[in-house]
Design an enzyme around this catalytic site. Structure first.
Site, PDB file in Angstrom:
ATOM      1  N   LYS A   1     -31.895  56.955   4.076  1.00 36.65           N
ATOM      2  CA  LYS A   1     -31.209  55.897   4.837  1.00 36.65           C
ATOM      3  C   LYS A   1     -29.814  56.332   5.286  1.00 36.65           C
ATOM      4  CE  LYS A   1     -31.935  53.219   1.254  1.00 36.65           C
ATOM      5  NZ  LYS A   1     -32.909  54.011   0.468  1.00 36.65           N
TER       6      LYS A   1
ATOM      7  N   GLY B   1     -27.474  55.636  -3.761  1.00 34.38           N
ATOM      8  CA  GLY B   1     -26.810  56.918  -3.495  1.00 34.38           C
ATOM      9  C   GLY B   1     -27.311  57.381  -2.146  1.00 34.38           C
ATOM     10  N   HIS B   2     -26.481  57.267  -1.127  1.00 34.76           N
ATOM     11  CA  HIS B   2     -26.883  57.601   0.239  1.00 34.76           C
ATOM     12  C   HIS B   2     -26.188  58.894   0.666  1.00 34.76           C
ATOM     13  CE1 HIS B   2     -27.991  53.118   1.114  1.00 34.76           C
ATOM     14  NE2 HIS B   2     -28.632  53.632   0.089  1.00 34.76           N
TER      15      HIS B   2
ATOM     16  N   GLN C   1     -31.863  50.813  -1.713  1.00 38.29           N
ATOM     17  CA  GLN C   1     -33.163  50.871  -2.400  1.00 38.29           C
ATOM     18  C   GLN C   1     -34.293  50.860  -1.360  1.00 38.29           C
ATOM     19  OE1 GLN C   1     -30.730  48.304  -3.956  1.00 38.29           O
ATOM     20  NE2 GLN C   1     -30.030  50.264  -4.705  1.00 38.29           N
TER      21      GLN C   1
ATOM     22  N   ASP D   1     -34.336  56.160  -1.594  1.00 40.25           N
ATOM     23  CA  ASP D   1     -34.072  57.576  -1.325  1.00 40.25           C
ATOM     24  C   ASP D   1     -34.871  58.131  -0.153  1.00 40.25           C
ATOM     25  OD1 ASP D   1     -32.364  57.527  -3.506  1.00 40.25           O
ATOM     26  OD2 ASP D   1     -33.939  58.152  -4.903  1.00 40.25           O
TER      27      ASP D   1
HETATM   28  P1  GDP Z   1     -31.065  57.323   0.696  1.00 42.04           P
HETATM   29  O1  GDP Z   1     -30.755  56.746  -0.630  1.00 42.04           O
HETATM   30  O2  GDP Z   1     -32.226  56.641   1.368  1.00 42.04           O
HETATM   31  O3  GDP Z   1     -29.876  57.413   1.606  1.00 42.04           O
HETATM   32  O4  GDP Z   1     -31.568  58.811   0.432  1.00 42.04           O
HETATM   33  P2  GDP Z   1     -30.868  59.880  -0.564  1.00 42.04           P
HETATM   34  O5  GDP Z   1     -29.641  60.367   0.059  1.00 42.04           O
HETATM   35  O6  GDP Z   1     -30.785  59.343  -1.946  1.00 42.04           O
HETATM   36  O7  GDP Z   1     -31.993  60.991  -0.608  1.00 42.04           O
HETATM   37  C1  GDP Z   1     -32.438  61.638   0.523  1.00 42.04           C
HETATM   38  C2  GDP Z   1     -32.246  63.150   0.314  1.00 42.04           C
HETATM   39  O8  GDP Z   1     -32.958  63.860   1.298  1.00 42.04           O
HETATM   40  C3  GDP Z   1     -30.795  63.582   0.482  1.00 42.04           C
HETATM   41  O9  GDP Z   1     -30.560  64.683  -0.356  1.00 42.04           O
HETATM   42  C4  GDP Z   1     -30.726  63.993   1.952  1.00 42.04           C
HETATM   43  O10 GDP Z   1     -29.714  64.947   2.212  1.00 42.04           O
HETATM   44  C5  GDP Z   1     -32.086  64.603   2.140  1.00 42.04           C
HETATM   45  N1  GDP Z   1     -32.661  64.469   3.473  1.00 42.04           N
HETATM   46  C6  GDP Z   1     -32.546  63.461   4.367  1.00 42.04           C
HETATM   47  N2  GDP Z   1     -33.344  63.677   5.426  1.00 42.04           N
HETATM   48  C7  GDP Z   1     -33.966  64.852   5.215  1.00 42.04           C
HETATM   49  C8  GDP Z   1     -34.947  65.601   5.944  1.00 42.04           C
HETATM   50  O11 GDP Z   1     -35.420  65.210   7.004  1.00 42.04           O
HETATM   51  N3  GDP Z   1     -35.368  66.769   5.375  1.00 42.04           N
HETATM   52  C9  GDP Z   1     -34.896  67.221   4.184  1.00 42.04           C
HETATM   53  N4  GDP Z   1     -35.372  68.354   3.710  1.00 42.04           N
HETATM   54  N5  GDP Z   1     -33.981  66.541   3.482  1.00 42.04           N
HETATM   55  C10 GDP Z   1     -33.537  65.364   3.979  1.00 42.04           C
HETATM   56  P1  IMO Z   2     -31.007  54.121  -2.768  1.00 42.90           P
HETATM   57  O1  IMO Z   2     -30.240  53.073  -2.012  1.00 42.90           O
HETATM   58  C1  IMO Z   2     -34.051  55.041  -5.739  1.00 42.90           C
HETATM   59  C2  IMO Z   2     -34.390  52.301  -9.147  1.00 42.90           C
HETATM   60  C3  IMO Z   2     -33.974  52.827 -10.497  1.00 42.90           C
HETATM   61  C4  IMO Z   2     -34.863  52.005 -11.392  1.00 42.90           C
HETATM   62  C5  IMO Z   2     -34.917  50.656 -10.695  1.00 42.90           C
HETATM   63  C6  IMO Z   2     -33.922  49.642 -11.222  1.00 42.90           C
HETATM   64  O2  IMO Z   2     -30.260  55.372  -3.011  1.00 42.90           O
HETATM   65  O3  IMO Z   2     -32.339  54.336  -2.140  1.00 42.90           O
HETATM   66  P2  IMO Z   2     -31.284  49.343 -11.223  1.00 42.90           P
HETATM   67  O4  IMO Z   2     -30.174  50.308 -11.469  1.00 42.90           O
HETATM   68  O5  IMO Z   2     -31.266  48.721  -9.868  1.00 42.90           O
HETATM   69  O6  IMO Z   2     -31.399  48.323 -12.310  1.00 42.90           O
HETATM   70  O7  IMO Z   2     -32.633  50.228 -11.314  1.00 42.90           O
HETATM   71  O8  IMO Z   2     -34.622  50.921  -9.332  1.00 42.90           O
HETATM   72  N1  IMO Z   2     -33.345  52.429  -8.096  1.00 42.90           N
HETATM   73  C7  IMO Z   2     -33.395  53.311  -7.100  1.00 42.90           C
HETATM   74  N2  IMO Z   2     -34.274  54.313  -6.857  1.00 42.90           N
HETATM   75  N3  IMO Z   2     -33.031  54.799  -4.886  1.00 42.90           N
HETATM   76  C8  IMO Z   2     -32.158  53.804  -5.104  1.00 42.90           C
HETATM   77  O9  IMO Z   2     -31.210  53.461  -4.227  1.00 42.90           O
HETATM   78  C9  IMO Z   2     -32.294  53.029  -6.277  1.00 42.90           C
HETATM   79  N4  IMO Z   2     -31.607  51.991  -6.818  1.00 42.90           N
HETATM   80  C10 IMO Z   2     -32.266  51.632  -7.913  1.00 42.90           C
HETATM   81  O10 IMO Z   2     -34.229  54.203 -10.606  1.00 42.90           O
HETATM   82  O11 IMO Z   2     -36.163  52.535 -11.376  1.00 42.90           O
HETATM   83 MG    MG Z   3     -30.547  57.374  -2.619  1.00 40.71          MG
END
Ligand code: GDP
Ligand code: IMO
Ligand code: MG
Length: 427
Positions: A16, A40-41, A230, A13
């Site tokens: 990415k 979840g991207h 991840q 998270d």
């Molecule tokens: P990922 O899994 O690495 O793609 O990240 P996620 O999408 O799960 O979580 C990142 C969260 O931060 C999302 O809600 C994005 O919209 C938000 N986000 C990304 N970059 C920024 C930033 O620079 N500032 C803020 N405030 N939010 C951001």
């Molecule tokens: P993105 O790509 C954050 C965490 C889960 C749990 C552990 C194992 O959005 O960054 P699993 O379902 O793989 O058996 O869970 O890994 N986890 C993540 N945490 N971002 C993710 O993906 C994750 N994918 C798995 O919360 O702790």
């Molecule tokens: Mg994510």
């Protein structure tokens, strides 16, 4: 011509999805190499927000081809009935997505097993996303899994049944009645019916031996961006085991998950938040349990994109950032969510651990060992970051990170939208 890699250096998270979307115009192909719908991207542009689970984050950029590599695992129900549906007309998935025939299939009983194993872990729960990730990768390694290319075989239904029965024997041994478990609000039989419909729908998509597709593209001078899911600290080998996911989330996973040789890899973009978050259980040396942590969580909107769970928050951890950068061979750092710290008078950053009374900046064998994080205090910038302005104190913070990691911070992100991005050091 070359493969660049973008992956998370923390517990996932990091942002990415946003940055892959920002960088895609420089690439012909974006490819996912591991993980599955546990990811979840999030991408935001033109006041719209999208969350991708299996589809690469280059999907919204015209002209880019998106590849789901062999190292990814796919749940057809999630991919077709949820993910592709949610994109509506925003992306032409049919024409710009190619799926590796060798990607493994998450079948409904994998999800059932994930649920059963997790519920029996009592206080040792991993906090799995319950998407069937562990059981599917287990079957892959045990050499009993199904690959998505198998859906075209005449004996697919029979092979599915065999695998499902093997899973049900395990489920029965736990005395679980599968009819009591809900999947996406459905009971098993409903979920299975939806899953089969999605399998049929998926047959209209483009499948290839993507290792050939990608290597031919490279030979023809195309640029590829490999998108991690991840983060390094969830890596099956190097993460905070057993609180990890079931794949190699590090650069090594690009080679096995796409069929690309190490010599083809050029830049490795390591992405990290200006602080740290973790969703699910497991050690977190710099975790905050006070109102500062809650403030980060609220301002950063730190709630899981896939499961909605709240993310634990803490200060930036340099020993872990250096460890992840080393494992991945990072060439450029990307700092995310700096804006979340705009309103903090003081910012802490962990530069050492005290383990058994000894100071170290290396991570111990087991992150669960008692670790006392040691902190440096930095003056906050207490102002907004603008498109062409980085506040002085933020510059100091970034310089500290650059000096410690000996890596450049090439990109700074200060908001969820595509546009809230500064390229500081072109590569
Ligand atoms: P990922 O899994 O690495 O793609 O990240 P996620 O999408 O799960 O979580 C990142 C969260 O931060 C999302 O809600 C994005 O919209 C938000 N986000 C990304 N970059 C920024 C930033 O620079 N500032 C803020 N405030 N939010 C951001
Ligand atoms: P993105 O790509 C954050 C965490 C889960 C749990 C552990 C194992 O959005 O960054 P699993 O379902 O793989 O058996 O869970 O890994 N986890 C993540 N945490 N971002 C993710 O993906 C994750 N994918 C798995 O919360 O702790
Ligand atoms: Mg994510």
């Amino acid at each position: 011509m070359k493969v660049d890699v973008l992956l998370g250096l923390q517990w996932g998270d990091e942002g990415k999805g946003k940055i892959v979307d920002v960088l895609t115009p420089d690439y012909d192909i974006v490819a996912r190499f591991q993980g599955g719908p546990n990811a979840g991207h999030t991408l935001e542009f033109n006041n719209k927000k999208f969350i991708l689970n299996t589809i690469p984050s280059g999907i919204f950029r015209e002209g880019a081809t998106n590849v789901i590599g062999n190292g990814v695992i796919i749940d057809p129900h999630i991919l077709v009935n949820k993910e592709i549906k949610s994109l509506g007309t925003e992306a032409d998935v049919r024409s710009s997505l190619i799926i590796s025939k060798k990607a493994h299939l998450i079948i409904p009983s994998h999800k059932l097993l994930d649920f059963i194993y997790e519920s029996h872990k009592r206080d040792q729960k991993i906090g799995s996303t319950l998407k069937g990730i562990g059981p599917t990768y287990t079957d892959k390694v045990a050499r009993i899994g199904l690959r998505i290319g198998d859906i075209f075989n005449p004996d697919f239904a029979q092979r599915y049944q065999q695998l499902k029965e093997a899973h049900m024997r395990i489920a029965n041994s736990y005395l679980i009645d599968y009819k009591d478990v809900k999947f996406d609000g459905m009971n098993f039989d409903e979920y299975e019916a939806n899953w089969f419909n999605a399998v049929n729908e998926l047959k209209n998509f483009r499948f290839e031996n993507t290792e050939y597709y990608l290597n031919h593209a490279l030979n023809n001078g195309k640029n590829i961006l490999a998108e991690g899911a991840q983060g390094a600290l969830l890596d099956i080998d190097f993460g905070s085991y057993p609180f990890v996911t079931s794949s190699n989330t590090t650069t090594a996973g690009v080679c096995s998950g796409l069929g690309i040789a190490p010599s083809k890899i050029d830049k490795v973009f390591g992405i990290f938040k200006a602080y740290c978050t973790r969703v699910g259980s497991g050690p977190f040396p710099t975790e905050l349990f006070d109102k500062t942590g809650t403030k980060m969580q609220t301002i950063g909107n730190e709630f899981g994109s896939t499961t909605g769970r709240s993310r634990r928050c803490g200060w930036l951890d340099l020993p872990l950032l250096k460890y992840s950068s080393m494992l991945n061979g990072v060439t450029d750092l990307i700092m995310m969510k700096a804006d979340v710290l705009n309103d903090f008078d003081e910012i802490l950053v962990c530069n050492k651990y005290k383990v058994n009374n000894i100071l170290t900046d290396e991570t111990p064998f087991d992150l669960n060992e008692p670790i006392e994080a040691q902190y440096l205090k930095i003056k906050g910038w207490n102002s907004e970051i603008k498109s062409n302005h980085v506040p002085k104190e933020l510059k100091n913070y970034m310089e500290l990170i650059e000096n410690e990691t000996r890596l450049p911070i090439s990109v700074l992100s200060y908001g969820p939208d595509r546009k809230a991005t500064q390229i500081l050091k072109p590569w």
